[in-house]
Design an enzyme around this catalytic site. Structure first.
Site, PDB file in Angstrom:
ATOM      1  N   ASP A  37       0.968  -1.099   0.004  1.00  0.00           N
ATOM      2  CA  ASP A  37       0.198   0.167  -0.291  1.00  0.00           C
ATOM      3  C   ASP A  37       0.724   1.307  -0.004  1.00  0.00           C
ATOM      4  O   ASP A  37       1.923   1.402   0.378  1.00  0.00           O
ATOM      5  CB  ASP A  37      -0.753  -0.197   1.098  1.00  0.00           C
ATOM      6  CG  ASP A  37      -2.325  -0.896   1.183  1.00  0.00           C
ATOM      7  OD1 ASP A  37      -2.282  -0.864  -0.195  1.00  0.00           O
ATOM      8  OD2 ASP A  37      -2.994  -0.760   2.128  1.00  0.00           O
ATOM      9  N   LYS A  59      -3.641   2.698  -2.209  1.00  0.00           N
ATOM     10  CA  LYS A  59      -5.143   3.761  -2.596  1.00  0.00           C
ATOM     11  C   LYS A  59      -4.626   4.992  -1.030  1.00  0.00           C
ATOM     12  O   LYS A  59      -4.082   5.244   0.277  1.00  0.00           O
ATOM     13  CB  LYS A  59      -6.105   2.899  -1.516  1.00  0.00           C
ATOM     14  CG  LYS A  59      -6.333   1.729  -2.673  1.00  0.00           C
ATOM     15  CD  LYS A  59      -7.620   1.100  -1.975  1.00  0.00           C
ATOM     16  CE  LYS A  59      -7.572   0.377  -0.552  1.00  0.00           C
ATOM     17  NZ  LYS A  59      -8.024  -0.874  -0.588  1.00  0.00           N
ATOM     18  N   MET A 172      -8.762   8.886  10.022  1.00  0.00           N
ATOM     19  CA  MET A 172      -8.682   8.806   8.683  1.00  0.00           C
ATOM     20  C   MET A 172     -10.285  10.330   9.191  1.00  0.00           C
ATOM     21  O   MET A 172     -11.310  10.075   8.030  1.00  0.00           O
ATOM     22  CB  MET A 172      -9.809   8.110   7.688  1.00  0.00           C
ATOM     23  CG  MET A 172      -8.520   6.616   7.750  1.00  0.00           C
ATOM     24  SD  MET A 172      -9.079   5.002   6.763  1.00  0.00           S
ATOM     25  CE  MET A 172     -10.059   4.541   8.549  1.00  0.00           C
TER      26      MET A 172
END
Length: 255
Positions: A37, A59, A172
Site C-alpha cells: 500500500d 490507495k 481518517m
C-alpha cells in the site's frame, strides 16, 4: 514446483521501518508476490525475497491505483499463478485495514490464509509524542474510531465517545474535523486537550496541540492534513508534563 496458493496479510506498522515485527520480515522473505500500500515505508521492501514480484496497489484519499475488487482478484490470481502472496498494509491490517475482507475473499477462492499483526498508528503515533492512551487518574479506557464509514459519513460512535471520559483516537477523520469538534462542544468539553499528529513516526511528522475550542485554528496555522490521527483526552497533557519534569531535572543538574 509452484508453492501452495496462500495469502498472508501483514501489518507493516505506522511508518517507522523499525516498528515492523520479526514475523512480518520472515513473511516478506518467504513471499512469491508482495502487494503493498501507499502508507508502507519503502525501506521495508528491502526485506522482500529478491525473486518475488512487487506490485504497488496503493490507495490514498481520492487516488486509487487499484479498486478493492481488483486487489481481491489480484490476490487470488497471483496465489494460483505464483504461490505465496503477501499483502503488506500500513499499521495493523485488522484495524480499519480491510485485511479481514481480503482474507475472506481469498479463503472462499481456495487460498490458505494467515495474518501477521502490525503495530497500529492508533497506539504508536501518540506514543512517539509521549502521549499515553491510558494513564491513572486521566483515562481508564480508549476508543479507536474511523472518521469515515463505508457510507463516507462520520461514525455514530464519535458522538457516543464524546459523552465518555475515555481517550478518543480517530483515524481518517481530518475531513470531518469540524463535525467531530462540534460533537465534543455539544458535551461541554470545550477545554478538552486535543492533539493532531500528521505522518506519525516518520521524519515528516508534524503535530498540533490545542483544545476542542482552538484545534481548528492550530490545524490551519500548522497546515496539518492527512494522513493524520486526531486524539482527544486529558492524556494529551502528559506530553507537556513530561517535558516540564525533564526541564526541571536538567536545571537541578546545572545548579
Amino acid at each position: 514446483m509452484k508453492n501452495q496458493p496462500k495469502l498472508t496479510v501483514v501489518g507493516a506498522g505506522p511508518g517507522d521501518a523499525d516498528l515492523i515485527t520479526l514475523k512480518a520480515i520472515k513473511a516478506l522473505e518467504q513471499a512469491d508476490v508482495v502487494l503493498y500500500d501507499a502508507l508502507v515505508n519503502n525501506e521495508l521492501l528491502g526485506y522482500v525475497n529478491p525473486d518475488a514480484e512487487l506490485i504497488f496497489v496503493g490507495k490514498r484519499r481520492g487516488c486509487y491505483r487499484y479498486q478493492q475488487e481488483q486487489i481481491n482478484d489480484l490476490i487470488v490470481a497471483r496465489g494460483f499463478s505464483h504461490g505465496h502472496v503477501v499483502r503488506l498494509k500500513g499499521g495493523d491490517p485488522f484495524i480499519f485495514g480491510r485485511g479481514a475482507e481480503e482474507m475472506e475473499y481469498a479463503a472462499k477462492h481456495g487460498l490458505e490464509v494467515a495474518v501477521v499483526p502490525g503495530i497500529s498508528s492508533s497506539l504508536a503515533v501518540p506514543a512517539y509524542q509521549n502521549i499515553p492512551l491510558t494513564k491513572r487518574g486521566s483515562s481508564e479506557s480508549f476508543w479507536v474510531i474511523t472518521g469515515t464509514t463505508k457510507q463516507h459519513q462520520l461514525s455514530n460512535d464519535v458522538a457516543l465517545a464524546a459523552k465518555s471520559n475515555a481517550t478518543v483516537v480517530i483515524l481518517m477523520g481530518m475531513g470531518k474535523l469540524s463535525e467531530i469538534i462540534q460533537l465534543f462542544k455539544a458535551e461541554g468539553k470545550n477545554e478538552l486537550p486535543v492533539a493532531i499528529i500528521q505522518n506519525g513516526t516518520t521524519p515528516e511528522e508534524k503535530i498540533g496541540i490545542g483544545t476542542v475550542d482552538t484545534i481548528e485554528e492550530v490545524v490551519a496555522k500548522n497546515n496539518l492534513s492527512n494522513p493524520a490521527i486526531i486524539l482527544l483526552g486529558d492524556v494529551v497533557n502528559h506530553r507537556q508534563q513530561l517535558l516540564q519534569i525533564q526541564q526541571e531535572v536538567a536545571l537541578k543538574e546545572v545548579v
